[in-house]
Design a protein around this motif. Structure first.
Motif, PDB file in Angstrom:
ATOM      1  N   ARG A  50    -104.265   8.283  78.482  1.00  0.00           N
ATOM      2  CA  ARG A  50    -103.267   8.256  77.603  1.00  0.00           C
ATOM      3  C   ARG A  50    -103.781   8.667  76.173  1.00  0.00           C
ATOM      4  O   ARG A  50    -103.279   8.753  75.637  1.00  0.00           O
ATOM      5  CB  ARG A  50    -103.096   6.455  77.639  1.00  0.00           C
ATOM      6  CG  ARG A  50    -102.567   6.409  76.326  1.00  0.00           C
ATOM      7  CD  ARG A  50    -101.773   4.539  75.907  1.00  0.00           C
ATOM      8  NE  ARG A  50    -100.734   4.124  77.589  1.00  0.00           N
ATOM      9  CZ  ARG A  50    -101.296   3.039  78.087  1.00  0.00           C
ATOM     10  NH1 ARG A  50    -102.917   3.057  78.269  1.00  0.00           N
ATOM     11  NH2 ARG A  50    -100.480   3.213  79.569  1.00  0.00           N
ATOM     12  N   SER A  51    -105.461   8.221  76.626  1.00  0.00           N
ATOM     13  CA  SER A  51    -106.165   9.345  75.000  1.00  0.00           C
ATOM     14  C   SER A  51    -106.401  10.554  75.322  1.00  0.00           C
ATOM     15  O   SER A  51    -106.630  11.072  74.227  1.00  0.00           O
ATOM     16  CB  SER A  51    -107.431   8.538  75.379  1.00  0.00           C
ATOM     17  OG  SER A  51    -108.601   9.112  76.462  1.00  0.00           O
ATOM     18  N   PHE A  58     -97.702  11.665  78.489  1.00  0.00           N
ATOM     19  CA  PHE A  58     -98.108  10.510  79.035  1.00  0.00           C
ATOM     20  C   PHE A  58     -97.078   9.870  79.983  1.00  0.00           C
ATOM     21  O   PHE A  58     -97.361   9.728  81.359  1.00  0.00           O
ATOM     22  CB  PHE A  58     -98.670   9.320  78.738  1.00  0.00           C
ATOM     23  CG  PHE A  58     -99.477   8.566  79.444  1.00  0.00           C
ATOM     24  CD1 PHE A  58    -100.736   8.812  80.760  1.00  0.00           C
ATOM     25  CD2 PHE A  58     -99.330   7.040  79.172  1.00  0.00           C
ATOM     26  CE1 PHE A  58    -101.018   7.725  81.160  1.00  0.00           C
ATOM     27  CE2 PHE A  58     -99.601   5.780  79.954  1.00  0.00           C
ATOM     28  CZ  PHE A  58    -100.564   6.241  81.016  1.00  0.00           C
ATOM     29  N   GLU A  59     -95.939   9.864  79.149  1.00  0.00           N
ATOM     30  CA  GLU A  59     -94.931   8.813  79.696  1.00  0.00           C
ATOM     31  C   GLU A  59     -93.500   9.928  80.670  1.00  0.00           C
ATOM     32  O   GLU A  59     -93.468   8.986  81.799  1.00  0.00           O
ATOM     33  CB  GLU A  59     -93.591   8.447  78.500  1.00  0.00           C
ATOM     34  CG  GLU A  59     -94.530   7.689  77.481  1.00  0.00           C
ATOM     35  CD  GLU A  59     -94.885   5.933  78.205  1.00  0.00           C
ATOM     36  OE1 GLU A  59     -94.601   5.675  79.238  1.00  0.00           O
ATOM     37  OE2 GLU A  59     -95.756   6.146  77.652  1.00  0.00           O
ATOM     38  N   THR A  65     -94.738  11.083  88.950  1.00  0.00           N
ATOM     39  CA  THR A  65     -95.804  10.389  89.465  1.00  0.00           C
ATOM     40  C   THR A  65     -94.993   9.005  90.430  1.00  0.00           C
ATOM     41  O   THR A  65     -95.620   9.202  91.716  1.00  0.00           O
ATOM     42  CB  THR A  65     -97.542   9.796  89.068  1.00  0.00           C
ATOM     43  OG1 THR A  65     -97.369   8.740  88.545  1.00  0.00           O
ATOM     44  CG2 THR A  65     -98.451  10.849  88.561  1.00  0.00           C
ATOM     45  N   LYS A  66     -94.492   8.509  90.019  1.00  0.00           N
ATOM     46  CA  LYS A  66     -93.687   6.598  90.019  1.00  0.00           C
ATOM     47  C   LYS A  66     -92.755   7.454  91.308  1.00  0.00           C
ATOM     48  O   LYS A  66     -93.037   7.313  93.012  1.00  0.00           O
ATOM     49  CB  LYS A  66     -93.327   5.826  89.700  1.00  0.00           C
ATOM     50  CG  LYS A  66     -94.177   5.038  88.638  1.00  0.00           C
ATOM     51  CD  LYS A  66     -94.098   4.529  87.541  1.00  0.00           C
ATOM     52  CE  LYS A  66     -94.886   3.341  86.917  1.00  0.00           C
ATOM     53  NZ  LYS A  66     -96.118   3.253  87.363  1.00  0.00           N
TER      54      LYS A  66
END
Length: 107
Positions: A50-51, A58-59, A65-66
């Motif tokens: 996230r950083s 990122f979302e 990945t899910k």
């Protein structure tokens, strides 16, 4: 007697404070501990990613990945360790991307 199966989840929830109140040792000695430890690792890799990535990227990465992990482990969906292997899969993919991002910064 017919209410007994309905009370089982409640009984498990009532036992949760006993598990949570203990000092958990990672990687863990049982399924609950291993799942807990895996979730800590995923939380850490998500925080690091996230950083380093724009919010939208990122979302999208999380969603991808899910989907990939769900597809990869679909044959185990009804198994008791399915949630744990999904968490580990997400974390492994996160850490692979973090490694690649680190490599980009070294050149």
């Amino acid at each position: 007697m017919r209410f007994l199966p309905a009370l089982l989840p409640l009984a498990c929830l009532l036992q949760l404070p006993k598990v949570i109140g203990q000092d958990l040792q990672c990687p863990g000695q049982n399924t609950l501990e291993m799942r807990y430890c895996a979730s800590l690792d995923l939380e850490d890799s998500n925080k690091n990613l996230r950083s380093q990535l724009p919010a939208g990227t990122f979302e999208r990465w999380q969603q991808t990945t899910k989907e990939v992990c769900a597809k990869a482990y679909a044959p185990y969906k009804k198994g008791t360790i399915y949630p744990q292997v999904i968490i580990r899969c997400d974390d492994n993919l996160n850490r692979a991307l973090l490694k690649e991002l680190k490599g980009l910064g070294e050149n």
